[in-house]
Design a protein around this motif. Sequence first.
Motif, PDB file in Angstrom:
ATOM      1  N   MET A   1     -23.772   7.405  13.100  1.00  0.00           N
ATOM      2  CA  MET A   1     -23.262   7.464  14.459  1.00  0.00           C
ATOM      3  C   MET A   1     -23.144   6.055  15.007  1.00  0.00           C
ATOM      4  N   ILE A   2     -22.000   5.801  15.671  1.00  0.00           N
ATOM      5  CA  ILE A   2     -21.783   4.512  16.319  1.00  0.00           C
ATOM      6  C   ILE A   2     -21.651   4.768  17.811  1.00  0.00           C
ATOM      7  N   GLN A   3     -22.363   4.069  18.617  1.00  0.00           N
ATOM      8  CA  GLN A   3     -22.325   4.305  20.048  1.00  0.00           C
ATOM      9  C   GLN A   3     -22.006   3.017  20.789  1.00  0.00           C
ATOM     10  N   ASN A   4     -21.103   3.149  21.766  1.00  0.00           N
ATOM     11  CA  ASN A   4     -20.757   2.024  22.623  1.00  0.00           C
ATOM     12  C   ASN A   4     -21.691   2.045  23.828  1.00  0.00           C
ATOM     13  N   THR A   5     -22.716   1.230  23.791  1.00  0.00           N
ATOM     14  CA  THR A   5     -23.704   1.234  24.864  1.00  0.00           C
ATOM     15  C   THR A   5     -23.248   0.439  26.079  1.00  0.00           C
ATOM     16  N   LEU A   6     -22.094  -0.234  25.979  1.00  0.00           N
ATOM     17  CA  LEU A   6     -21.612  -1.038  27.083  1.00  0.00           C
ATOM     18  C   LEU A   6     -20.772  -0.225  28.052  1.00  0.00           C
ATOM     19  N   ASP A   7     -20.266   0.938  27.616  1.00  0.00           N
ATOM     20  CA  ASP A   7     -19.399   1.753  28.454  1.00  0.00           C
ATOM     21  C   ASP A   7     -20.223   2.880  29.055  1.00  0.00           C
ATOM     22  N   THR A   8     -20.327   2.905  30.368  1.00  0.00           N
ATOM     23  CA  THR A   8     -21.159   3.895  31.035  1.00  0.00           C
ATOM     24  C   THR A   8     -20.333   4.974  31.721  1.00  0.00           C
ATOM     25  N   SER A   9     -19.023   5.042  31.453  1.00  0.00           N
ATOM     26  CA  SER A   9     -18.200   6.077  32.069  1.00  0.00           C
ATOM     27  C   SER A   9     -18.612   7.445  31.534  1.00  0.00           C
ATOM     28  N   PRO A  10     -18.475   8.487  32.357  1.00  0.00           N
ATOM     29  CA  PRO A  10     -18.890   9.818  31.909  1.00  0.00           C
ATOM     30  C   PRO A  10     -17.947  10.347  30.825  1.00  0.00           C
ATOM     31  N   PRO A  11     -18.435  11.221  29.949  1.00  0.00           N
ATOM     32  CA  PRO A  11     -17.561  11.791  28.920  1.00  0.00           C
ATOM     33  C   PRO A  11     -16.511  12.694  29.540  1.00  0.00           C
ATOM     34  N   ARG A  12     -15.295  12.650  28.965  1.00  0.00           N
ATOM     35  CA  ARG A  12     -14.183  13.452  29.466  1.00  0.00           C
ATOM     36  C   ARG A  12     -13.621  14.401  28.413  1.00  0.00           C
ATOM     37  N   LEU A  13     -13.741  14.038  27.125  1.00  0.00           N
ATOM     38  CA  LEU A  13     -13.056  14.820  26.090  1.00  0.00           C
ATOM     39  C   LEU A  13     -13.767  14.669  24.762  1.00  0.00           C
ATOM     40  N   ILE A  14     -13.855  15.773  24.018  1.00  0.00           N
ATOM     41  CA  ILE A  14     -14.264  15.738  22.616  1.00  0.00           C
ATOM     42  C   ILE A  14     -12.992  15.822  21.779  1.00  0.00           C
ATOM     43  N   ALA A  15     -12.811  14.891  20.870  1.00  0.00           N
ATOM     44  CA  ALA A  15     -11.589  14.809  20.077  1.00  0.00           C
ATOM     45  C   ALA A  15     -11.941  14.674  18.600  1.00  0.00           C
ATOM     46  N   LEU A  16     -11.253  15.438  17.764  1.00  0.00           N
ATOM     47  CA  LEU A  16     -11.538  15.418  16.329  1.00  0.00           C
ATOM     48  C   LEU A  16     -10.262  15.271  15.518  1.00  0.00           C
ATOM     49  N   ASP A  17     -10.330  14.418  14.505  1.00  0.00           N
ATOM     50  CA  ASP A  17      -9.305  14.329  13.469  1.00  0.00           C
ATOM     51  C   ASP A  17      -9.957  14.922  12.222  1.00  0.00           C
ATOM     52  N   TRP A  18      -9.593  16.150  11.890  1.00  0.00           N
ATOM     53  CA  TRP A  18     -10.316  16.942  10.884  1.00  0.00           C
ATOM     54  C   TRP A  18      -9.371  17.198   9.722  1.00  0.00           C
ATOM     55  N   GLY A  19      -9.573  16.439   8.649  1.00  0.00           N
ATOM     56  CA  GLY A  19      -8.650  16.491   7.527  1.00  0.00           C
ATOM     57  C   GLY A  19      -9.178  17.265   6.343  1.00  0.00           C
ATOM     58  N   THR A  20      -8.544  17.018   5.187  1.00  0.00           N
ATOM     59  CA  THR A  20      -8.894  17.733   3.961  1.00  0.00           C
ATOM     60  C   THR A  20     -10.256  17.326   3.442  1.00  0.00           C
ATOM     61  N   SER A  21     -10.544  16.030   3.466  1.00  0.00           N
ATOM     62  CA  SER A  21     -11.769  15.540   2.846  1.00  0.00           C
ATOM     63  C   SER A  21     -12.736  14.880   3.819  1.00  0.00           C
ATOM     64  N   SER A  22     -12.355  14.711   5.078  1.00  0.00           N
ATOM     65  CA  SER A  22     -13.228  14.006   6.011  1.00  0.00           C
ATOM     66  C   SER A  22     -12.967  14.476   7.430  1.00  0.00           C
ATOM     67  N   GLN A  23     -13.841  14.045   8.314  1.00  0.00           N
ATOM     68  CA  GLN A  23     -13.727  14.372   9.726  1.00  0.00           C
ATOM     69  C   GLN A  23     -14.155  13.160  10.544  1.00  0.00           C
ATOM     70  N   ARG A  24     -13.429  12.909  11.628  1.00  0.00           N
ATOM     71  CA  ARG A  24     -13.854  11.913  12.604  1.00  0.00           C
ATOM     72  C   ARG A  24     -13.935  12.611  13.959  1.00  0.00           C
ATOM     73  N   ALA A  25     -15.042  12.449  14.636  1.00  0.00           N
ATOM     74  CA  ALA A  25     -15.237  13.066  15.941  1.00  0.00           C
ATOM     75  C   ALA A  25     -15.522  11.978  16.960  1.00  0.00           C
ATOM     76  N   TRP A  26     -14.807  12.030  18.086  1.00  0.00           N
ATOM     77  CA  TRP A  26     -14.975  11.030  19.128  1.00  0.00           C
ATOM     78  C   TRP A  26     -15.384  11.703  20.429  1.00  0.00           C
ATOM     79  N   LEU A  27     -16.259  11.039  21.166  1.00  0.00           N
ATOM     80  CA  LEU A  27     -16.538  11.391  22.543  1.00  0.00           C
ATOM     81  C   LEU A  27     -15.814  10.354  23.391  1.00  0.00           C
ATOM     82  N   LEU A  28     -14.858  10.804  24.192  1.00  0.00           N
ATOM     83  CA  LEU A  28     -14.002   9.893  24.937  1.00  0.00           C
ATOM     84  C   LEU A  28     -14.322   9.944  26.421  1.00  0.00           C
TER      85      LEU A  28
END
Length: 336
Positions: A1-28
């Motif tokens: 997990m990688i977290q941006n501790t400098l950005d304190t804005s509230p979360p607005r969206l969960i976004a996923l790029d979900w492919g054949t062999s991998s997945q990336r999930a972002w909290l935006l």
Amino acid sequence: MIQNTLDTSPPRLIALDWGTSSQRAWLLGDGGRILDVRRPDFGLLGTTGDDPESRTRAYEAAFDEACGDWIAAAPDLPAIACGMVGSAQGWREAGYLTTPTDLAIGAGDLTAVPHPRGVLHLVPGMRVASAADGSVPGDVMRGEETQIIGALGLLPPTDGPLTIVLPGTHSKWARVEDHKIVSFATAMSGELYGLVMAHGILGRTATTGVRDDAAFGRGLTTGTSVPSRGLPAELFGARALVLDGLLDPASLPDYVSGVIIADEVRHLLPHYAAGHRILLCGNADLCRRYAAGLRVHGMAADIVAEEAAAQGLWRVAIDAGLLAPDASTIPEKETL
């Protein structure tokens, strides 16, 4: 997990790029800023069950593992995903939009998938229709359309035609005009490279690979001084060069990479990028390789980061009404 501790804005969206062999999930957060990103090691191949019910349970468990704590902290967050998760073998089939098609994807285009923690909205793929008589095959993409939307959002507005190349296992060449994907083509270059090196004679000829940009450059120039003999013959030429002592076995993988990319660029450049501005979007090293392949033909390209999918999902969520329009400001990103 990688977290941006400098950005304190509230979360607005969960976004996923979900492919054949991998997945990336972002909290935006506000403006599509990345607050957190996860890269779980489970794609479609790791979540597909033997029947629809077991497949659904597998996807629910995978989604919960990746994003469950985000939802627990903010239960009302909208969630959206693109990629093979929306294929016939995915969580739910999301269908295709047929080119030419506008890049503004609306609420009616999304497929809603209820799950125990809420609803996940799936972005449709895109297709080029085959000729009615089957003489010219069509094409399909899932996930790349969202990267294209995100990449366009990272560029200054342009009225001219644009070619976007997304290198990868199945590389895409898309022609964009007036904010529409007019057409696109897929080259199985990355998959071909993997098969040749893992299961063919070239894999046995090579030794443990080391990065060799010179060997890659030699591969790119195959067929430029004389007419190409075709990809199968040029590939076997790599073995002959090793046997003749003209190519180090450890350099063979980069040479073969150059041969395959050269063939892709040679054939698709005239159809999809003649006279157009070219944008490369994806993995930094792959984009570097394709930029070198384009330079052989006197073409320059701009490069944007592979996180374009996150910004594309943000844009789709705005257009589809999952987020308020006043959240639409997308932060500036540096190109690679």
